[in-house]
Design a protein around this motif. Sequence first.
Motif, PDB file in Angstrom:
ATOM      1  N   LYS A  35       0.843  -1.186   0.000  1.00 10.47           N
ATOM      2  CA  LYS A  35       0.000   0.000   0.000  1.00 10.47           C
ATOM      3  C   LYS A  35       0.882   1.240   0.000  1.00 10.47           C
ATOM      4  CE  LYS A  35      -3.814  -2.438   0.773  1.00 10.47           C
ATOM      5  NZ  LYS A  35      -4.981  -2.468  -0.124  1.00 10.47           N
ATOM      6  N   LEU A  36       0.537   2.226  -0.811  1.00  6.41           N
ATOM      7  CA  LEU A  36       1.277   3.481  -0.889  1.00  6.41           C
ATOM      8  C   LEU A  36       0.405   4.604  -0.342  1.00  6.41           C
ATOM      9  CD1 LEU A  36       2.853   3.063  -4.437  1.00  6.41           C
ATOM     10  CD2 LEU A  36       3.920   2.626  -2.223  1.00  6.41           C
ATOM     11  N   ILE A  37       0.940   5.359   0.612  1.00  3.73           N
ATOM     12  CA  ILE A  37       0.167   6.368   1.337  1.00  3.73           C
ATOM     13  C   ILE A  37       0.926   7.687   1.339  1.00  3.73           C
ATOM     14  CG2 ILE A  37      -0.980   6.893   3.535  1.00  3.73           C
ATOM     15  CD1 ILE A  37      -0.672   3.883   4.230  1.00  3.73           C
TER      16      ILE A  37
ATOM     17  N   ASP B 262       2.479  11.756 -10.451  1.00  2.00           N
ATOM     18  CA  ASP B 262       2.058  13.056 -10.963  1.00  2.00           C
ATOM     19  C   ASP B 262       1.058  13.686 -10.000  1.00  2.00           C
ATOM     20  OD1 ASP B 262      -0.426  11.881 -11.404  1.00  2.00           O
ATOM     21  OD2 ASP B 262      -0.097  11.596 -13.552  1.00  2.00           O
ATOM     22  N   SER B 263       0.545  14.830 -10.372  1.00  2.00           N
ATOM     23  CA  SER B 263      -0.339  15.571  -9.465  1.00  2.00           C
ATOM     24  C   SER B 263      -1.661  14.852  -9.220  1.00  2.00           C
ATOM     25  CB  SER B 263      -0.619  16.971 -10.027  1.00  2.00           C
ATOM     26  OG  SER B 263      -1.166  16.882 -11.333  1.00  2.00           O
ATOM     27  N   ASP B 264      -1.995  13.876 -10.075  1.00  2.00           N
ATOM     28  CA  ASP B 264      -3.195  13.065  -9.871  1.00  2.00           C
ATOM     29  C   ASP B 264      -2.875  11.734  -9.206  1.00  2.00           C
ATOM     30  OD1 ASP B 264      -4.944  14.938 -11.036  1.00  2.00           O
ATOM     31  OD2 ASP B 264      -4.397  14.253 -13.042  1.00  2.00           O
ATOM     32  N   TYR B 265      -1.629  11.594  -8.744  1.00  2.00           N
ATOM     33  CA  TYR B 265      -1.153  10.398  -8.066  1.00  2.00           C
ATOM     34  C   TYR B 265      -1.128   9.167  -8.970  1.00  2.00           C
ATOM     35  CZ  TYR B 265      -1.175  12.974  -3.696  1.00  2.00           C
ATOM     36  OH  TYR B 265      -0.906  13.890  -2.710  1.00  2.00           O
ATOM     37  N   ASN B 266      -0.963   9.373 -10.251  1.00  2.00           N
ATOM     38  CA  ASN B 266      -0.708   8.254 -11.147  1.00  2.00           C
ATOM     39  C   ASN B 266       0.745   7.827 -10.987  1.00  2.00           C
ATOM     40  OD1 ASN B 266      -3.298   8.153 -12.633  1.00  2.00           O
ATOM     41  ND2 ASN B 266      -2.692  10.197 -13.299  1.00  2.00           N
ATOM     42  N   PHE B 267       0.995   6.526 -11.026  1.00  2.00           N
ATOM     43  CA  PHE B 267       2.355   6.021 -10.909  1.00  2.00           C
ATOM     44  C   PHE B 267       2.445   4.685 -11.652  1.00  2.00           C
ATOM     45  CE2 PHE B 267      -0.020   3.930  -7.662  1.00  2.00           C
ATOM     46  CZ  PHE B 267       0.573   2.687  -7.479  1.00  2.00           C
ATOM     47  N   LYS B 268       3.665   4.243 -11.875  1.00  2.00           N
ATOM     48  CA  LYS B 268       3.881   3.001 -12.607  1.00  2.00           C
ATOM     49  C   LYS B 268       4.975   2.204 -11.918  1.00  2.00           C
ATOM     50  CE  LYS B 268       4.837   1.163 -17.228  1.00  2.00           C
ATOM     51  NZ  LYS B 268       5.174   1.514 -18.638  1.00  2.00           N
ATOM     52  N   VAL B 269       4.709   0.933 -11.669  1.00  2.00           N
ATOM     53  CA  VAL B 269       5.650   0.073 -10.971  1.00  2.00           C
ATOM     54  C   VAL B 269       6.259  -0.933 -11.942  1.00  2.00           C
ATOM     55  CG1 VAL B 269       5.918  -1.665  -9.164  1.00  2.00           C
ATOM     56  CG2 VAL B 269       4.418   0.283  -8.799  1.00  2.00           C
ATOM     57  N   SER B 270       7.564  -1.131 -11.850  1.00  2.00           N
ATOM     58  CA  SER B 270       8.234  -2.151 -12.662  1.00  2.00           C
ATOM     59  C   SER B 270       9.127  -2.993 -11.767  1.00  2.00           C
ATOM     60  CB  SER B 270       9.064  -1.508 -13.773  1.00  2.00           C
ATOM     61  OG  SER B 270      10.026  -0.613 -13.242  1.00  2.00           O
TER      62      SER B 270
ATOM     63  N   PHE C 203      -3.029   6.425  -1.987  1.00  5.54           N
ATOM     64  CA  PHE C 203      -3.260   6.662  -3.410  1.00  5.54           C
ATOM     65  C   PHE C 203      -3.040   5.457  -4.298  1.00  5.54           C
ATOM     66  CE2 PHE C 203       1.169   7.739  -2.584  1.00  5.54           C
ATOM     67  CZ  PHE C 203       1.849   7.130  -3.627  1.00  5.54           C
ATOM     68  N   GLY C 204      -2.526   4.358  -3.792  1.00  2.43           N
ATOM     69  CA  GLY C 204      -2.314   3.228  -4.690  1.00  2.43           C
ATOM     70  C   GLY C 204      -1.837   1.981  -3.985  1.00  2.43           C
ATOM     71  N   GLU C 205      -1.746   0.911  -4.751  1.00  4.97           N
ATOM     72  CA  GLU C 205      -1.271  -0.363  -4.236  1.00  4.97           C
ATOM     73  C   GLU C 205      -0.780  -1.199  -5.408  1.00  4.97           C
ATOM     74  OE1 GLU C 205      -5.264  -3.112  -4.181  1.00  4.97           O
ATOM     75  OE2 GLU C 205      -4.934  -1.823  -2.445  1.00  4.97           O
ATOM     76  N   PHE C 206       0.054  -2.177  -5.116  1.00  3.67           N
ATOM     77  CA  PHE C 206       0.425  -3.147  -6.141  1.00  3.67           C
ATOM     78  C   PHE C 206       0.764  -4.465  -5.466  1.00  3.67           C
ATOM     79  CE2 PHE C 206       4.456  -1.234  -4.968  1.00  3.67           C
ATOM     80  CZ  PHE C 206       5.358  -2.292  -4.965  1.00  3.67           C
ATOM     81  N   ARG C 207       0.522  -5.559  -6.190  1.00  5.85           N
ATOM     82  CA  ARG C 207       0.800  -6.882  -5.633  1.00  5.85           C
ATOM     83  C   ARG C 207       2.268  -7.197  -5.812  1.00  5.85           C
ATOM     84  NH1 ARG C 207      -1.093 -10.977  -3.459  1.00  5.85           N
ATOM     85  NH2 ARG C 207      -3.230 -10.209  -3.465  1.00  5.85           N
ATOM     86  N   ALA C 208       2.931  -7.466  -4.690  1.00  4.43           N
ATOM     87  CA  ALA C 208       4.351  -7.786  -4.724  1.00  4.43           C
ATOM     88  C   ALA C 208       4.613  -9.278  -4.586  1.00  4.43           C
ATOM     89  CB  ALA C 208       5.080  -7.036  -3.612  1.00  4.43           C
ATOM     90  N   SER C 209       3.653 -10.030  -4.039  1.00  7.34           N
ATOM     91  CA  SER C 209       3.828 -11.470  -3.869  1.00  7.34           C
ATOM     92  C   SER C 209       2.474 -12.119  -3.653  1.00  7.34           C
ATOM     93  CB  SER C 209       4.747 -11.756  -2.668  1.00  7.34           C
ATOM     94  OG  SER C 209       4.841 -13.138  -2.416  1.00  7.34           O
ATOM     95  N   ARG C 210       2.404 -13.403  -3.976  1.00  6.27           N
ATOM     96  CA  ARG C 210       1.184 -14.151  -3.668  1.00  6.27           C
ATOM     97  C   ARG C 210       1.256 -14.776  -2.274  1.00  6.27           C
ATOM     98  NH1 ARG C 210      -2.163 -14.156  -7.701  1.00  6.27           N
ATOM     99  NH2 ARG C 210      -1.409 -13.740  -9.811  1.00  6.27           N
TER     100      ARG C 210
END
Length: 729
Positions: A451-453, A502-510, A461-468
Amino acid sequence: MEKVTEKVLLEKATPKATQLEQIKNLNLSRLGLKDKDLPVHLLSRLTSLEKLDLSGNMLLGMPAGLCLPSLRVLDCSNNDMEDIASLRSLTALEELSLEDNLYLTLNDQHKAIFLLPKLRIFNGKDIGPLANHIRHVTSGILMKRVVEIWEGSFKLPNPPTTESLAKVEKNFINDACFQVKYGPSSLSLYTKWRVEMIAREYFHSLIPTNVKDTQLNKDTQNRPTDTKEKVILTPVKRKTTDVEAESQIRCTPKRVRLSAQTPTKDSPRKSSRLQNTPQKAENAPASPLQSTVRNLATPTKQQRCSAKESVKPTTPQKRQTRTHSKMETDTPQETIKTISEEPVCLQPLHVLQCHSRQDDHNDFKTQLWACAFEPAANKSDGGNLESTVATCGGESVCVIDCETGSVLKKYKVPGEEFFSLAWSTLLMSLKNSVPRHCSILAAAGKRGVVKLIHPRANLAFGEFRASRRAISIIRFSPQQSSYLFTGAYDGKISMWDIGGIDSDYNFKVSQLLVLEASSTPLHLALPASSADKHLVAACDDGLQCFNIQLNTNVQKRTMQMEITFPVYEKKDKTNNFRTIDGFCFLSDDVVASKSHMQGSIYLWSWSRTLASSSGRKKVSAAILAELQWSNTDVPYLSLNTCPSHGFVVCGDEKGRLWTYHLTEEMKAKFKSGKPIPTTEVLEWPSPVRAGLGAVEGPSINSVVMSQDLRYLVALSDRNMVVVWKSVES
């Protein structure tokens, strides 16, 4: 040198004027202004000023006492505004721009609209209908509901003394803030703010005028003439604190960047880690005190409570001598450099119970796992060092002000169990300005989702799956702030690049790398001398080093080498002492670490250990010293360090903190080959409720210190956060 003078104001005015009182339009944009740079005595002379441009500066708010009676248009875009209340004196304002202020939310927009009665244009948009709804419709509904609460549950005390009135007022406001709900959850902070304001105004309207005058006269007569008389010194050996747990923020994740969540099996941290390792029973019977000890500082359903804690005196514990494994004694000690030789005296300041499930003040089972201080802001400007700490445990993450003991933010994910968190500073790109840095908090646990806060903006503002599988540890790179490492229960350590937002809290994870450890990683560290080359992982089955250089195409990598310790030689049928459950760098080179059931803490040299590897898969740690510690069989009691003060701290199974101040005197004992005793053992503060029993000392799962060692925060396995403060000895 002052940035804003009378000469500057006249030069920046349009049309040109010869006197401040004649200026109508003023452009003070992009001058690097801070709050202290706005001189109230000069600006208050701008009695004819109608338009003011303060965009592109570094303002947190408008200065107190500023009066601009003719100001109709104000541009404060692209600043660091966070104090909307500072605008309330600008009552003639009709147009306001607050775009590109990172810390302002929808709640702040509603506050501004309410506080400025003539405002009709906000951020370039007509807000007429919205303003009418906020100022009249919403306020009327909230007023009606507040009055209903008063009439249904409260009445003025008889006789109306200062103390009785204050008590009724406080209870009334608390109940109103808890019971009155209106509008979407995204506006809950605004609603609470208005309800508190309405309740206070309504209460004071009920007090008869003669009672107000009488109480005012009493207060005036009893008021000390010397302000110094107001300071009450509390004996340092026994502190009484008045803790207020502030509002809880339920933050709904805004975006999901990677795959959707996949159901995962529950992975309670201790039970899933331990197989043949002795430990306390997971479902141990509740303490007899559990039913009698009051809520220490839990944010209740009223979201605000006040509780006074009694704290026992802190006395050093008798030191015991134990048998320890042999260590190297011929290693020079120059690698340990103590920056501060000043003695450190720590006293308990607050005890908080802010991670309770369903806000149950009888919850003494939720285990707390990780804590970290927010990075200090404006380091280059000599900004204040950190006093804000984040903690996690159970289904929540809390952000706490150490000085006041207030829970500033609380983030909940029902069904989650957070095991780790980490701060970083990411770059936020803005539409009409240069990018800004903002402090971001990452948290993860049982569900395998990061979770990103953004706490200052009250936004998850966002989250991403890092592991199952469940995530046991996360760590940002100190060299590349957007690089995040996650360690999971499947033994895999992943390296991610979050990039900017960005100002709308868009982000990209790789995903950049996958490192395969032999067991669950418990702690991660990147040596300062080679943060782009090496990652060291303290695991359930040893200490492992990995190559993390990105100049190769190998995306999956195994261990580069394993670092071993003398205590491994003590292995028997029930324990091999390989679980490294405490691990942290004390300096760029010196590491503090311990194994489960070791009964001591090793200090060893990273550079010398690395230099002796010569391509081997197993390398013996270059031991510098061994520190005495608790002879306990309880696992996962992690340690922490404060490099600036040469300080090491580790909690034990009885709520105590073992502290080690590595002064020159202590370093002189290293060559003796004998275990070094503690500088001091801080006893568990034993918070109690008057007339009832004390909370017995729990296991201290985690501890963290601020850079200046002003605060120390300890987390227990019984849902208690203890804040210690450094005081003059």
